[in-house]
Design a protein around this motif. Structure first.
Motif, short mmCIF file in Angstrom:
data_model
loop_
_atom_site.label_atom_id
_atom_site.label_comp_id
_atom_site.label_asym_id
_atom_site.label_seq_id
_atom_site.Cartn_x
_atom_site.Cartn_y
_atom_site.Cartn_z
N ILE A 128 0.84 -1.14 -0.09
CA ILE A 128 -0.05 -0.04 -0.02
C ILE A 128 0.99 1.10 0.10
O ILE A 128 0.81 2.10 -0.90
CB ILE A 128 -1.16 -0.02 1.13
CG1 ILE A 128 -2.12 -1.07 0.82
CG2 ILE A 128 -1.84 1.29 1.34
CD1 ILE A 128 -2.86 -1.45 2.41
N SER A 151 2.68 1.56 -3.39
CA SER A 151 2.10 1.55 -4.72
C SER A 151 0.75 2.24 -4.74
O SER A 151 0.22 2.36 -5.82
CB SER A 151 1.91 0.31 -5.52
OG SER A 151 3.20 -0.58 -5.30
N TYR A 152 0.15 2.24 -3.58
CA TYR A 152 -1.32 2.44 -3.61
C TYR A 152 -2.04 3.75 -2.81
O TYR A 152 -2.98 4.12 -2.86
CB TYR A 152 -2.14 1.44 -3.28
CG TYR A 152 -2.21 0.14 -4.24
CD1 TYR A 152 -2.59 0.27 -5.52
CD2 TYR A 152 -1.61 -1.06 -3.63
CE1 TYR A 152 -2.48 -0.76 -6.36
CE2 TYR A 152 -1.43 -2.05 -4.51
CZ TYR A 152 -1.86 -1.97 -5.88
OH TYR A 152 -1.81 -3.14 -6.80
N LYS A 181 -3.79 6.34 -4.81
CA LYS A 181 -5.20 5.71 -5.07
C LYS A 181 -6.43 5.58 -3.96
O LYS A 181 -7.40 6.21 -4.35
CB LYS A 181 -5.01 4.35 -5.76
CG LYS A 181 -5.44 4.02 -6.96
CD LYS A 181 -5.47 2.54 -7.47
CE LYS A 181 -5.76 2.54 -8.81
NZ LYS A 181 -4.69 2.06 -9.76
N LEU A 182 -5.64 5.83 -2.87
CA LEU A 182 -6.76 5.68 -1.59
C LEU A 182 -7.29 7.17 -1.63
O LEU A 182 -8.32 7.17 -1.14
CB LEU A 182 -5.76 5.68 -0.24
CG LEU A 182 -5.45 4.09 -0.28
CD1 LEU A 182 -4.53 4.09 1.18
CD2 LEU A 182 -6.66 3.34 0.04
N GLY A 241 -11.54 4.90 -3.83
CA GLY A 241 -10.17 4.42 -3.74
C GLY A 241 -9.73 3.24 -3.14
O GLY A 241 -9.14 2.36 -3.48
N ARG A 242 -10.45 3.34 -1.77
CA ARG A 242 -10.27 2.23 -0.89
C ARG A 242 -10.62 0.86 -1.47
O ARG A 242 -9.89 -0.19 -1.50
CB ARG A 242 -11.01 2.44 0.19
CG ARG A 242 -10.70 1.62 1.56
CD ARG A 242 -11.52 1.85 2.59
NE ARG A 242 -11.46 1.00 3.74
CZ ARG A 242 -10.62 1.08 4.83
NH1 ARG A 242 -9.85 2.12 4.81
NH2 ARG A 242 -10.45 0.02 5.56
N LYS A 275 -10.95 -0.06 -4.68
CA LYS A 275 -10.00 -0.39 -5.81
C LYS A 275 -9.00 -0.88 -5.36
O LYS A 275 -8.17 -1.88 -5.97
CB LYS A 275 -9.93 1.03 -6.67
CG LYS A 275 -11.06 1.36 -7.47
CD LYS A 275 -10.72 2.68 -8.30
CE LYS A 275 -11.70 3.20 -9.16
NZ LYS A 275 -11.80 4.54 -9.54
N VAL A 276 -8.37 -0.38 -4.22
CA VAL A 276 -7.05 -0.70 -3.62
C VAL A 276 -7.23 -2.17 -2.94
O VAL A 276 -6.27 -3.24 -3.26
CB VAL A 276 -6.57 0.18 -2.63
CG1 VAL A 276 -5.31 -0.51 -1.53
CG2 VAL A 276 -6.04 1.59 -3.29
N LEU A 284 -5.38 -5.72 -4.30
CA LEU A 284 -4.80 -6.44 -3.24
C LEU A 284 -5.06 -7.73 -3.30
O LEU A 284 -4.28 -8.81 -3.26
CB LEU A 284 -4.54 -5.73 -1.72
CG LEU A 284 -3.98 -4.54 -1.77
CD1 LEU A 284 -4.31 -3.72 -0.37
CD2 LEU A 284 -2.40 -4.79 -1.85
#
Length: 200
Positions: free
Chosen positions: A159, A162-163, A166-167, A172-173, A175-176, A180
């Motif tokens: 996280i 890379s993410y 995005k969050l 975003g949450r 999608k992440v 994962l």
């Protein structure tokens, strides 16, 4: 059958049977196994000579490949079969196993450690990578059990690496989490990782 040898480029020696090209070896091998030009050779003698040439090639190729990085037995065999026959490849592999240069368990330990620590792969993904390289299920099971691996740490690392951006996006949450899960992490570990990030 009549054997002849022709000098090739560098240190190569081309062997012919009844004036038809058959196989290439090198000067060192030919010096050790020299047969005068025009000498008669039986099919049995020829087969033994070809095996010795291919076995030597296989040993040399093994040395070259293993000097670059460790390989599993399957990986090494697949690469050898591009240039030599199965009998020579298997004989070379037996020799390197006897010498201790080829060990699937040591290879699996080293690779799994790299995939866990550096790549932050999930257990599922590490297993897939080991199976892909022909590692036996029993060895995979032992190696995974022995690994000091915290999946929550791995998720947190992924996280953070890379993410994080995005969050902040809408949805975003979700999608992440989906990304994962696709990487092989369990929902439970993902949930714990989010809790750790949010509270620490």
């Amino acid at each position: 059958m009549v054997i002849k040898a022709q000098r090739g480029r560098g240190n190569k020696i081309h062997l012919l049977l009844d004036d038809e090209y058959m196989i290439t070896t090198d000067v060192d091998f030919w010096a050790e196994n020299y047969i005068p030009d025009g000498e008669e050779i039986s099919s049995d003698e020829w087969e033994k000579l070809v095996f010795k040439i291919n076995y030597r090639k296989a040993l040399s190729k093994c040395a070259d490949l293993l000097s670059r990085r460790d390989h599993s037995v399957k990986e090494l065999r697949d690469k050898l079969l591009r240039t030599v026959d199965a009998e020579s490849a298997d004989a070379a592999i037996r020799k390197y196993k006897e010498l201790g240069y080829l060990d699937d368990e040591k290879f699996a330990c080293s690779l799994s450690e790299y995939l866990f620590r550096v790549k932050n792969y999930s257990v599922i993904r590490v297993k897939q990578e080991l199976f892909k390289r022909g590692i036996d299920r029993e060895i995979v099971s032992v190696v995974i059990d022995r690994a000091k691996y915290d999946p929550v740490d791995a998720v947190v690392n992924v996280i953070n690496k890379s993410y994080l951006r995005k969050l902040a996006e809408p949805d975003g949450r979700e999608k992440v989490i989906a990304a994962l899960v696709r990487r092989g992490f369990t929902y439970n570990d993902i949930k714990k990782a989010f809790y750790r990030i949010e509270n620490e």
